[in-house]
Scaffold this motif. Structure first.
Motif, PDB file in Angstrom:
ATOM      1  N   UNK A  99       0.766  -1.164  -0.080  1.00  0.00           N
ATOM      2  CA  UNK A  99       0.120   0.061  -0.265  1.00  0.00           C
ATOM      3  C   UNK A  99       0.996   1.347   0.036  1.00  0.00           C
ATOM      4  N   UNK A 100       2.058   0.979   0.656  1.00  0.00           N
ATOM      5  CA  UNK A 100       3.017   2.275   0.423  1.00  0.00           C
ATOM      6  C   UNK A 100       3.616   2.645  -0.707  1.00  0.00           C
ATOM      7  N   UNK A 101       3.841   1.649  -1.590  1.00  0.00           N
ATOM      8  CA  UNK A 101       4.580   1.759  -2.783  1.00  0.00           C
ATOM      9  C   UNK A 101       3.412   2.152  -4.249  1.00  0.00           C
ATOM     10  N   UNK A 102       3.312   3.369  -4.102  1.00  0.00           N
ATOM     11  CA  UNK A 102       2.355   3.789  -5.283  1.00  0.00           C
ATOM     12  C   UNK A 102       2.906   3.723  -6.343  1.00  0.00           C
ATOM     13  N   UNK A 103       4.288   4.019  -6.701  1.00  0.00           N
ATOM     14  CA  UNK A 103       5.015   4.340  -7.871  1.00  0.00           C
ATOM     15  C   UNK A 103       4.843   2.655  -8.616  1.00  0.00           C
ATOM     16  N   UNK A 104       5.236   1.601  -7.784  1.00  0.00           N
ATOM     17  CA  UNK A 104       5.165   0.369  -8.396  1.00  0.00           C
ATOM     18  C   UNK A 104       3.901  -0.117  -8.854  1.00  0.00           C
ATOM     19  N   UNK A 105       2.986   0.395  -8.307  1.00  0.00           N
ATOM     20  CA  UNK A 105       1.558  -0.045  -8.584  1.00  0.00           C
ATOM     21  C   UNK A 105       1.054   0.663 -10.107  1.00  0.00           C
TER      22      UNK A 105
END
Length: 267
Positions: A87-93
């Motif tokens: 949930x904290x890795x927006x860029x990866x999503x």
């Protein structure tokens, strides 16, 4: 991501800490032309935020939908066999979605029919356990063959993805989810001159049917576990379990295979 899959439904257990992070996801989705819905029946992508337990609940609460994709998002930095995203890795999503770094994987599920009437689906496992301080006796049939008479605390019937859960704690095998099969494992079986079971887990082809006849000897109200929920059903006489024709379609990172996740979780 296909233009036809733009309706999102978020499944999570609200908390002060998680609510703030979910708001950021809401905004991120809207900024990338996704539509949010409060009705899971209108969604074609269902996102479960939490962990593997939340993912299992999301699948069950939304009816094992066959016409949508499920996405698992970890809310904490912990390994998850169903949750590829953090949930904290927006860029990866966003990168994964925009650059086709994701793929759809299909996980087998099993169907358990109680007393020839009510049928339940399970993504992880179905278990039958005694609720008394007394062993439960179950006649185990594979197709039309009486295979064994089990006496002990209970039995666990697991899917391939469920093989890493309750099944693994009983010393069952970890099974590749590409194999259409299910596994039967024992809970504290009694093996002596009077009672004899195989004494180990065994794996059945998806073409097999497993039938469990519960001996009516006073232990007629066992707990039936369906994934991470328990059902107390009166007067259990038999359970018929088979591999379902349905599957759960999940969105996964291409570079994060099932065996990558097993290694990260257990090794």
């Amino acid at each position: 991501m296909s233009d036809q899959r733009r309706n999102l439904y978020f499944y999570y257990h609200p908390s002060q800490e998680l609510d703030e992070k979910v708001k950021e996801l809401f905004q991120l989705a809207q900024d990338n032309d996704f539509h949010l819905t409060e009705n899971p029946e209108e969604a074609n992508i269902i996102l479960a935020i939490g962990g593997d337990g939340t993912f299992l609940q999301a699948v069950r609460k939304t009816g094992f939908r066959q016409d949508c994709l499920y996405v698992g998002i970890r809310s904490h930095n912990e390994a998850g066999l169903y949750c590829d995203f953090n949930i904290d890795d927006h860029e990866e999503m966003i990168y994964a979605m925009k650059n086709a770094e994701v793929e759809v994987r299909r996980f087998p599920i099993i169907e358990a029919t109680v007393n020839g009437e009510s049928t339940f689906k399970c993504l992880n496992e179905c278990s039958v356990r005694s609720t008394l301080i007394k062993s439960i006796v179950v006649d185990v049939h594979i197709d039309d063959l009486h295979f064994e008479t089990f006496r002990g605390d209970g039995l666990v019937i697991a899917t391939p993805t469920g093989s890493t859960g309750y099944n693994k704690s009983t010393k069952g095998a970890v099974v590749d989810p590409k194999l259409p099969c299910f596994q039967v494992s024992e809970l504290a079986s009694l093996n002596n001159n009077r009672y004899r079971t195989l004494g180990s887990s065994f794996i059945l082809s998806g073409e097999r049917t497993l039938k469990l006849d519960v001996r009516q000897d006073g232990n007629d109200y066992p707990v039936i576990g369906m994934d991470n929920e328990a059902f107390s059903i009166r007067n259990i006489q038999d359970l018929t379990i088979k591999l379902s024709d349905d599957v759960i379609k999940t969105v996964k990172m291409k570079h994060n295979t099932y065996w990558d996740r097993v290694k990260r979780t257990f090794l």
